[in-house]
Design a protein around this motif. Sequence first.
Motif, PDB file in Angstrom:
ATOM      1  N   CYS A  28      -1.347 -15.002   1.321  1.00  0.00           N
ATOM      2  CA  CYS A  28      -2.361 -14.167   1.968  1.00  0.00           C
ATOM      3  C   CYS A  28      -2.147 -14.109   3.474  1.00  0.00           C
ATOM      4  CB  CYS A  28      -3.755 -14.707   1.645  1.00  0.00           C
ATOM      5  SG  CYS A  28      -5.094 -13.591   2.108  1.00  0.00           S
ATOM      6  N   PHE A  29      -1.888 -15.254   4.099  1.00  0.00           N
ATOM      7  CA  PHE A  29      -1.646 -15.282   5.540  1.00  0.00           C
ATOM      8  C   PHE A  29      -0.366 -14.527   5.894  1.00  0.00           C
ATOM      9  CE2 PHE A  29      -4.261 -19.267   6.919  1.00  0.00           C
ATOM     10  CZ  PHE A  29      -5.411 -18.619   6.494  1.00  0.00           C
ATOM     11  N   ASN A  30       0.643 -14.625   5.009  1.00  0.00           N
ATOM     12  CA  ASN A  30       1.868 -13.850   5.196  1.00  0.00           C
ATOM     13  C   ASN A  30       1.553 -12.362   5.259  1.00  0.00           C
ATOM     14  OD1 ASN A  30       4.547 -15.097   5.354  1.00  0.00           O
ATOM     15  ND2 ASN A  30       3.943 -16.169   3.501  1.00  0.00           N
ATOM     16  N   SER A  31       0.712 -11.932   4.331  1.00  0.00           N
ATOM     17  CA  SER A  31       0.334 -10.524   4.280  1.00  0.00           C
ATOM     18  C   SER A  31      -0.438 -10.108   5.519  1.00  0.00           C
ATOM     19  CB  SER A  31      -0.519 -10.252   3.029  1.00  0.00           C
ATOM     20  OG  SER A  31       0.181 -10.573   1.859  1.00  0.00           O
ATOM     21  N   MET A  32      -1.339 -10.957   5.950  1.00  0.00           N
ATOM     22  CA  MET A  32      -2.182 -10.645   7.113  1.00  0.00           C
ATOM     23  C   MET A  32      -1.368 -10.569   8.403  1.00  0.00           C
ATOM     24  SD  MET A  32      -5.459 -13.021   6.055  1.00  0.00           S
ATOM     25  CE  MET A  32      -6.476 -12.637   7.482  1.00  0.00           C
ATOM     26  N   MET A  33      -0.266 -11.319   8.460  1.00  0.00           N
ATOM     27  CA  MET A  33       0.619 -11.271   9.638  1.00  0.00           C
ATOM     28  C   MET A  33       1.151  -9.871   9.891  1.00  0.00           C
ATOM     29  SD  MET A  33       3.028 -14.603   9.077  1.00  0.00           S
ATOM     30  CE  MET A  33       4.427 -13.714   9.775  1.00  0.00           C
ATOM     31  N   VAL A  34       1.367  -9.140   8.805  1.00  0.00           N
ATOM     32  CA  VAL A  34       1.984  -7.821   8.907  1.00  0.00           C
ATOM     33  C   VAL A  34       1.125  -6.874   9.740  1.00  0.00           C
ATOM     34  CG1 VAL A  34       2.741  -5.798   7.603  1.00  0.00           C
ATOM     35  CG2 VAL A  34       3.175  -8.095   6.711  1.00  0.00           C
ATOM     36  N   VAL A  35      -0.194  -6.996   9.601  1.00  0.00           N
ATOM     37  CA  VAL A  35      -1.108  -6.020  10.202  1.00  0.00           C
ATOM     38  C   VAL A  35      -0.960  -5.932  11.720  1.00  0.00           C
ATOM     39  CG1 VAL A  35      -3.512  -5.308  10.464  1.00  0.00           C
ATOM     40  CG2 VAL A  35      -2.707  -6.220   8.260  1.00  0.00           C
ATOM     41  N   PRO A  36      -1.134  -7.035  12.485  1.00  0.00           N
ATOM     42  CA  PRO A  36      -0.959  -6.913  13.941  1.00  0.00           C
ATOM     43  C   PRO A  36       0.467  -6.551  14.345  1.00  0.00           C
ATOM     44  CG  PRO A  36      -1.258  -9.220  13.309  1.00  0.00           C
ATOM     45  CD  PRO A  36      -1.567  -8.397  12.109  1.00  0.00           C
ATOM     46  N   ASN A  37       1.438  -7.014  13.568  1.00  0.00           N
ATOM     47  CA  ASN A  37       2.837  -6.729  13.896  1.00  0.00           C
ATOM     48  C   ASN A  37       3.160  -5.250  13.749  1.00  0.00           C
ATOM     49  OD1 ASN A  37       5.692  -7.563  14.422  1.00  0.00           O
ATOM     50  ND2 ASN A  37       5.975  -6.851  12.332  1.00  0.00           N
ATOM     51  N   ILE A  38       2.757  -4.655  12.627  1.00  0.00           N
ATOM     52  CA  ILE A  38       3.094  -3.254  12.381  1.00  0.00           C
ATOM     53  C   ILE A  38       2.299  -2.326  13.285  1.00  0.00           C
ATOM     54  CG2 ILE A  38       1.453  -2.611  10.571  1.00  0.00           C
ATOM     55  CD1 ILE A  38       5.237  -2.035  10.368  1.00  0.00           C
ATOM     56  N   ILE A  39       1.068  -2.726  13.628  1.00  0.00           N
ATOM     57  CA  ILE A  39       0.262  -1.938  14.575  1.00  0.00           C
ATOM     58  C   ILE A  39       0.971  -1.866  15.926  1.00  0.00           C
ATOM     59  CG2 ILE A  39      -1.865  -1.946  15.940  1.00  0.00           C
ATOM     60  CD1 ILE A  39      -3.332  -3.009  13.493  1.00  0.00           C
ATOM     61  N   ALA A  40       1.491  -3.011  16.376  1.00  0.00           N
ATOM     62  CA  ALA A  40       2.194  -3.054  17.663  1.00  0.00           C
ATOM     63  C   ALA A  40       3.470  -2.222  17.633  1.00  0.00           C
ATOM     64  CB  ALA A  40       2.510  -4.509  18.034  1.00  0.00           C
ATOM     65  N   LEU A  41       4.202  -2.273  16.521  1.00  0.00           N
ATOM     66  CA  LEU A  41       5.438  -1.491  16.410  1.00  0.00           C
ATOM     67  C   LEU A  41       5.162   0.011  16.475  1.00  0.00           C
ATOM     68  CD1 LEU A  41       7.436  -3.439  13.658  1.00  0.00           C
ATOM     69  CD2 LEU A  41       7.911  -3.366  16.108  1.00  0.00           C
ATOM     70  N   PHE A  42       4.091   0.433  15.807  1.00  0.00           N
ATOM     71  CA  PHE A  42       3.719   1.851  15.881  1.00  0.00           C
ATOM     72  C   PHE A  42       3.333   2.228  17.316  1.00  0.00           C
ATOM     73  CE2 PHE A  42       2.877   1.872  11.146  1.00  0.00           C
ATOM     74  CZ  PHE A  42       3.830   2.840  10.860  1.00  0.00           C
ATOM     75  N   ALA A  43       2.599   1.337  17.970  1.00  0.00           N
ATOM     76  CA  ALA A  43       2.176   1.602  19.352  1.00  0.00           C
ATOM     77  C   ALA A  43       3.378   1.669  20.291  1.00  0.00           C
ATOM     78  CB  ALA A  43       1.193   0.522  19.810  1.00  0.00           C
ATOM     79  N   LEU A  44       4.423   0.907  19.978  1.00  0.00           N
ATOM     80  CA  LEU A  44       5.628   0.872  20.809  1.00  0.00           C
ATOM     81  C   LEU A  44       6.691   1.859  20.329  1.00  0.00           C
ATOM     82  CD1 LEU A  44       5.958  -3.005  21.223  1.00  0.00           C
ATOM     83  CD2 LEU A  44       5.425  -1.378  23.056  1.00  0.00           C
ATOM     84  N   SER A  45       6.310   2.763  19.459  1.00  0.00           N
ATOM     85  CA  SER A  45       7.271   3.711  18.893  1.00  0.00           C
ATOM     86  C   SER A  45       8.051   4.459  19.968  1.00  0.00           C
ATOM     87  CB  SER A  45       6.545   4.707  17.992  1.00  0.00           C
ATOM     88  OG  SER A  45       7.453   5.581  17.363  1.00  0.00           O
ATOM     89  N   GLY A  46       7.355   4.857  21.037  1.00  0.00           N
ATOM     90  CA  GLY A  46       8.025   5.558  22.133  1.00  0.00           C
ATOM     91  C   GLY A  46       9.032   4.678  22.840  1.00  0.00           C
ATOM     92  N   MET A  47       8.685   3.404  23.064  1.00  0.00           N
ATOM     93  CA  MET A  47       9.597   2.470  23.725  1.00  0.00           C
ATOM     94  C   MET A  47      10.792   2.149  22.821  1.00  0.00           C
ATOM     95  SD  MET A  47      10.489   0.783  26.304  1.00  0.00           S
ATOM     96  CE  MET A  47       9.048   0.947  27.362  1.00  0.00           C
ATOM     97  N   ILE A  48      10.539   2.075  21.517  1.00  0.00           N
ATOM     98  CA  ILE A  48      11.637   1.856  20.568  1.00  0.00           C
ATOM     99  C   ILE A  48      12.651   2.986  20.676  1.00  0.00           C
ATOM    100  CG2 ILE A  48      12.235   1.820  18.105  1.00  0.00           C
ATOM    101  CD1 ILE A  48       9.545   0.339  17.653  1.00  0.00           C
ATOM    102  N   LYS A  49      12.152   4.211  20.672  1.00  0.00           N
ATOM    103  CA  LYS A  49      13.017   5.384  20.768  1.00  0.00           C
ATOM    104  C   LYS A  49      13.766   5.395  22.097  1.00  0.00           C
ATOM    105  CE  LYS A  49      14.537   9.577  19.777  1.00  0.00           C
ATOM    106  NZ  LYS A  49      15.668   9.759  18.831  1.00  0.00           N
TER     107      LYS A  49
END
Length: 470
Positions: free
Chosen positions: A426-447
């Motif tokens: 469950c904690f493994n699953s919950m880790m994904v949420v803040p991580n993936i939110i940040a990646l989407f927010a940084l989509s422009g910087m990734i590009k």
Amino acid sequence: MDTLNNIVLEIQHYLSDYILIVALGFGGIWFSFRTGFIQVRGFKEGMRRTFGGLFSKKGDAGKDGMSSFQALATAIAAQVGTGNIAGAATAIAIGGPGAIFWMWVAAFLGMATIYCEAIMAQKYKKIGKDGVVTGGPVYYIRAAFQGVFGKVLAAIFAVLLIFALGFMGNAVQSNSIAASFHTAFGIPQWITGIVIAVICLFIFTGGMKRIAKVTELIVPLMAALYIAGSLIIIIYNWKNIPTAFYEIFVGAFAPEAIAGGAIGATISKAITKGVARGLFSNEAGMGSTPHAHAVAKVDHPVQQGYVAMIGVFIDTFIVLTMTALVIVTTRALPESYNAVSGGYTGAELSQFAYSLVYGKFGEIFIAICMFFFASSTIVGWYFFGEANIKYLFGAKAVPIYSVLVCVCVILGSLAKVDLVWNMADCFNSMMVVPNIIALFALSGMIKKTHDDYFKNFLPKHPELQKKKKK
């Protein structure tokens, strides 16, 4: 305890079967298009960087980080764990052979996600007060969200990772080793737990340098051992190979069409179990492996992104696929597939499949592989937790954390506690949420970082372009 366990199971059900499949699936598709399907275009370069690092002279890890290959070895050490033995078996037992196809789909998309995680971890890595390079999602979460929200989200991620991997996760890994050794050799589980804890404490106290040395030695060895042992069984059952691939591809879209009838499998189960188990096997999007990729000594973040992709490829398309093909070619499927199995699932199904060819040695083989897989995962997960301990409490808290992890390893070896296993998931699953939110927010910087490598960095380093052409 039962009530709490049921609550955890319900939360985990909605997270893994719905929220994470959508978030990580959409994320993989988004980042694939955002990077021009880098997992295809950059595959050759990733292989060159990975295996070039394997056979070239390896640099020593120190305060300034690890070599690119050492960082990859540490990441793979965490990725290739009991999930590669038990996870594939569980997915097949519930979703049928077609679940393996969806594991491959998850890995293909995950290669783009982990590429983005690695380059952001490289871009926002830090040098601590102790002079040691560190990095991971907490730092790019803070970069994505300024102010209180970023601090809170990063802290939540750090706490979840420490408990999910450092404490509960490592207890689960230890239990897997102890149980398999007890089955194969009759060794009391508490003795195995103490031995593992002592070995791990020795590795932990050596810092980044010792962790890097251990992982770069163990990972190629354990992968070669498992692949060789699996290939022998697959080749022994070579007549069943065409049938195996037929069941995997047809079962992905029409489980009921498989000869013998898949009574319990539906396309829904094949997709959900395949994608869910695949995502948790390769850890793409979970935010764990970026801690290793952050400390790699490279000239540009994209260079480690290439290497990170190959980690997912090795984990799923090679190691996990070996387990799947052994199970399917030996016909060691659950009873619902009219096969010879007594209805085993998880690690027991894998052990049963290997014993069909190796006999009693099958249990010994899985026990040895489980030792390598799980012990290397303990080392990798400890390292990831250490980075977050430093972020929350500073370097002075690391010795205490080391001891607590070893205590969890010993306690975990004693007995399988369902609540601990389920909370780790469950904690493994919950880790994904803040991580993936940040990646989407940084989509422009990734590009931007991705484009900078091709438009600015490579033109200034023509020798790298020559190597790519070769």
